[in-house]
Enzyme design. Structure first.
Site, mmCIF file in Angstrom:
data_model
loop_
_atom_site.group_PDB
_atom_site.id
_atom_site.type_symbol
_atom_site.label_atom_id
_atom_site.label_comp_id
_atom_site.label_asym_id
_atom_site.label_seq_id
_atom_site.Cartn_x
_atom_site.Cartn_y
_atom_site.Cartn_z
ATOM 1 N N LYS A 178 -16.081 -22.854 1.463
ATOM 2 C CA LYS A 178 -15.197 -23.941 1.882
ATOM 3 C C LYS A 178 -15.974 -25.143 2.418
ATOM 4 O O LYS A 178 -15.422 -26.227 2.558
ATOM 5 C CB LYS A 178 -14.172 -23.436 2.896
ATOM 6 C CG LYS A 178 -13.205 -22.426 2.277
ATOM 7 C CD LYS A 178 -12.050 -22.091 3.197
ATOM 8 C CE LYS A 178 -11.061 -21.141 2.536
ATOM 9 N NZ LYS A 178 -11.573 -19.755 2.416
HETATM 10 C C1 LIG Z 1 -10.974 -18.871 1.452
HETATM 11 C C2 LIG Z 1 -11.813 -17.731 0.973
HETATM 12 C C3 LIG Z 1 -11.526 -17.036 -0.217
HETATM 13 C C4 LIG Z 1 -10.324 -17.349 -1.063
HETATM 14 O O1 LIG Z 1 -10.409 -18.595 -1.697
HETATM 15 P P1 LIG Z 1 -9.099 -19.292 -2.269
HETATM 16 O O2 LIG Z 1 -9.521 -20.639 -2.713
HETATM 17 O O3 LIG Z 1 -8.129 -19.348 -1.116
HETATM 18 O O4 LIG Z 1 -8.594 -18.438 -3.367
HETATM 19 C C5 LIG Z 1 -12.396 -16.036 -0.629
HETATM 20 N N1 LIG Z 1 -13.458 -15.693 0.105
HETATM 21 C C6 LIG Z 1 -13.753 -16.311 1.260
HETATM 22 C C7 LIG Z 1 -14.927 -15.861 2.047
HETATM 23 C C8 LIG Z 1 -12.944 -17.354 1.750
HETATM 24 O O5 LIG Z 1 -13.230 -17.948 2.908
#
Ligand SMILES: *Cc1c(COP(=O)(O)O)cnc(C)c1O
Length: 432
Positions: A107
């Site tokens: 993210k």
């Molecule tokens: C947010 C997240 C996900 C999921 O990603 P999406 O875009 O919501 O499908 C998977 N793994 C981790 C570690 C995350 O922080």
């Protein structure tokens, strides 16, 4: 480029409006009115380009009409201050490591890009105020993405005593333009305060407010950068002919970016969306019926989502046809027991340590890869982010990487507030 709403009843928006507002007036998600296809010469040369060069080409295709090239280049190069390498786990199975950023999760890419694009749209002397309610992880990704970005103030609202110490220090020790507001309540109280602030006309007339939430186009589009980079790295090794990419999915923002990359011409053969026990999408692929339900708690908790918000984007992209979706994406779903088994087994056999989300995705490749295909799974977080769970599975300790350790040494600073709206409002007004 204009952006339309997936709900179809809001006016089209400029990039600036889509990024500052986040959600359309009809509660739909913004989509670019077209998905540009990159020229074949780009793919011919891609293996000799750097991550930043590739990302700038991709970014220009979407944002080039709206952001001057020099500014866009700076935004892209600043965002990608860390690598997203593809690492071999064993022959045929590769890990796309997306955890080398400031908060050790993928993210960071979207968070950093959005912060810099929002800054581009601020006016000197008129700061933009980002309000974000968090139960832990979102706060750190957003706060770190915006850290040191001029013209933007970030207020992270979190429930007092209900966030883990490692999560808390990732947004309370930053200082500069980041303020942590410790609310005497639960997460829902924090969220209610933010919602009230956005609906408060008088407040909005005095302060420019925005939400930086996860469905923002400026957060999900840049995630496509690292799929192009992964392809380039595999092409350099002569392994890019039949690539299968597996994405551990919760809100489906990450896989949605991958699907955009394919639409832009990236030659990925097919995708797998790997779910934990929250299997709404998996069931949808089987039955053709999308039925959201309450989420259940798992050890891959960033994917504990019962109604993935980006489903609306995928549904729209594929012309509301489950058959067309099935041509590009298959699904998988694993229980906590299966995720544990996968994490442990990969570590024991190869020495590669996954986090629970990566382990969930890797398993789908081990089970679903066909002869001749090469699998790449997204390793979406550093295993140390889930230290207790991972140590419990492998039976040995996992060291905190220096970047995470550094947060825990910082001095915690927060402003304590009750859960009522008036004091929060007065606090915001006092910052002008
Ligand atoms: C947010 C997240 C996900 C999921 O990603 P999406 O875009 O919501 O499908 C998977 N793994 C981790 C570690 C995350 O922080």
């Amino acid at each position: 480029m204009l952006y339309y709403s997936t709900n179809g009843s809001a006016p089209v928006a400029s990039l600036e409006k889509a990024v500052v507002k986040g959600l359309a007036e009809d509660r739909g998600l913004y989509m670019p009115e077209r998905i540009p296809v990159l020229p074949s010469s780009f793919f011919d040369n891609i293996a000799s380009m750097s991550f930043q060069e590739i990302a700038f080409e991709v970014a220009s295709a979407f944002f080039g009409e709206d952001v001057p090239a020099d500014d866009l280049k700076r935004i892209v190069y600043d965002t990608l201050s860390f690598d997203c390498p593809v690492v071999e786990v064993e022959p045929g199975i590769w890990s796309l490591e997306l955890f080398h950023g400031p908060t050790l999760a993928f993210k960071d890419v979207g968070g950093r890009f959005m912060a810099r694009l929002l800054q581009h749209f601020t006016t000197p002397g008129e700061p933009l105020n980002v309000l974000v309610a968090t139960s832990g992880d979102t706060g750190s990704a957003v706060a770190n993405g915006f850290l040191g970005v001029d013209g933007i103030n970030v207020y992270v609202l979190y429930p007092k005593g209900k966030v883990s110490p490692v999560q808390e220090c990732q947004f309370t020790t930053l200082g500069r333009n980041i303020t942590a507001l410790e609310i005497d309540g639960v997460f829902d109280d924090c969220q209610a305060l933010v919602k009230n602030a956005f609906m408060d006309k008088e407040l909005n007339a005095k302060l420019k407010l925005t939400s930086a939430n996860s469905i923002n186009v400026a957060r999900f589009l840049p995630q496509s950068f690292y799929y192009f980079w992964a392809y380039a790295q595999m092409k350099k090794r002569g392994l890019a002919d039949e690539l299968v990419v597996c994405v551990p999915s919760g809100n489906f923002g990450n896989i949605c970016s991958a699907l955009f990359a394919k639409r832009m011409g990236l030659p990925i053969k097919r995708f797998i969306a790997s779910n934990n026990s929250n299997r709404v999408f998996f069931d949808f692929l089987g039955s053709g019926v999308y039925s959201p339900r309450p989420s259940v708690q798992t050890i891959a908790n960033a994917m504990d989502v019962g109604d993935p918000s980006n489903f609306a984007r995928i549904w729209d992209m594929y012309g509301k046809s489950v058959d067309r979706i099935r041509e590009d994406i298959s699904g998988a779903t694993y229980s906590d027991g299966e995720i544990r088994e996968s994490l442990k087994d990969i570590h024991k056999r190869t020495g590669y340590l996954c986090d629970p989300h990566g382990a969930c995705a890797a398993r789908a490749l081990y089970e679903g890869l066909r002869p001749g295909e090469t699998g790449v799974f997204c390793e979406t977080a550093h295993p140390a982010k889930f230290k207790d769970t991972v140590e419990n599975i492998i039976g040995t300790t996992v060291a905190l990487p220096e970047r995470l350790e550094a947060f825990t040494r910082g001095k915690k600073v927060s402003v304590e507030l009750p859960k009522d709206y008036e004091p929060f409002r007065n606090y915001l007004l006092s910052t002008i």
